[in-house]
Design a protein around this motif. Structure first.
Motif: not given
Length: 229
Positions: A9-10, A53-59
């Motif tokens: 659920r990224a 290298t990029v953060p998840l906003a959710a998941g």
């Protein structure tokens, strides 16, 4: 089939724009997986999310059963993850030989030179002075030397000749590691090497299955052809 790493659920956002919309994506252990999609599809973002290298906003990102969502990229690298991005994948101020020695356990670049003999004449050159195709060969050679158990590459054949790109896909298919390749379209060499293809479109996974099931003509291209993605 055991799973090496997976997105659950990224969601990834760049400012107000959401690049991944709740993506579920699993990578089988010890196999080659392709993230397929055109520009803007989210394939590169999914690769970066796996690497951290990029953060998840959710998941979540789960690696071998462990939640590594908040584990930074450098810590994932220390655990055995190698990422070859689409750009800036070599140290431009260092020579080709120095780039290879940094990637190789014990500094032995022999396996990379065996895979890509064309690098031998470039060993004394600074990587930043190489052509785009030569830099790509060097970047992939560094990935081949890495002892990583999880190898992620964004368009490894970009800028290479058809013959060198085909050799690259064959080498990646033979690695004793889990390999994930992000591509705009599916070269014949990856059809033979890949176990799973995840096709992304507008930030969603629209297909997951075997390479032969993708079918649509636009998805298959000649190795080494096509623009950067």
């Amino acid at each position: 089939m055991s799973i090496e790493i997976a997105l659950h659920r990224a969601r990834v956002r760049y400012g107000p724009l959401e690049a991944l919309h709740g993506v579920d994506l699993a990578v089988p252990a010890g196999r080659l997986t392709v993230l397929l999609g055109r520009n803007g599809s989210g394939r590169t973002t999914a690769l970066r999310a796996l690497a951290g290298t990029v953060p998840l906003a959710a998941g979540r990102v789960v690696w071998r059963g462990e939640d590594v969502t908040r584990t930074p990229a450098y810590a994932r690298a220390r655990r055995g993850l190698s990422l070859t991005p689409e750009v800036r994948a070599v140290f431009g101020s260092l020579t080709v030989a120095e780039n290879l020695r940094l990637a190789a356990p014990g500094g032995d670049a022999g396996p990379a030179l065996a895979a890509y003999p064309e690098l031998a004449r470039l060993l004394a050159r600074r990587a930043g002075t190489l052509s785009g195709g030569e830099q790509r060969v060097l970047a992939v050679a560094r990935a081949l030397l890495s002892p990583a158990r999880l190898v992620l590459l964004d368009e490894p054949g970009q800028g290479m000749s058809a013959a060198v790109a085909a050799r690259t896909y064959e080498l990646l298919g033979g690695l004793a590691a889990t390999v994930v390749v992000a591509e705009q379209s599916l070269p014949p060499g990856l059809v033979a090497a890949a176990t799973v293809v995840h096709e992304l479109r507008r930030g969603n996974v629209v297909f997951s299955g075997e390479p032969a099931e993708t079918g649509a003509p636009w998805r298959v291209r000649r190795a080494g052809a096509g623009p950067a993605g």
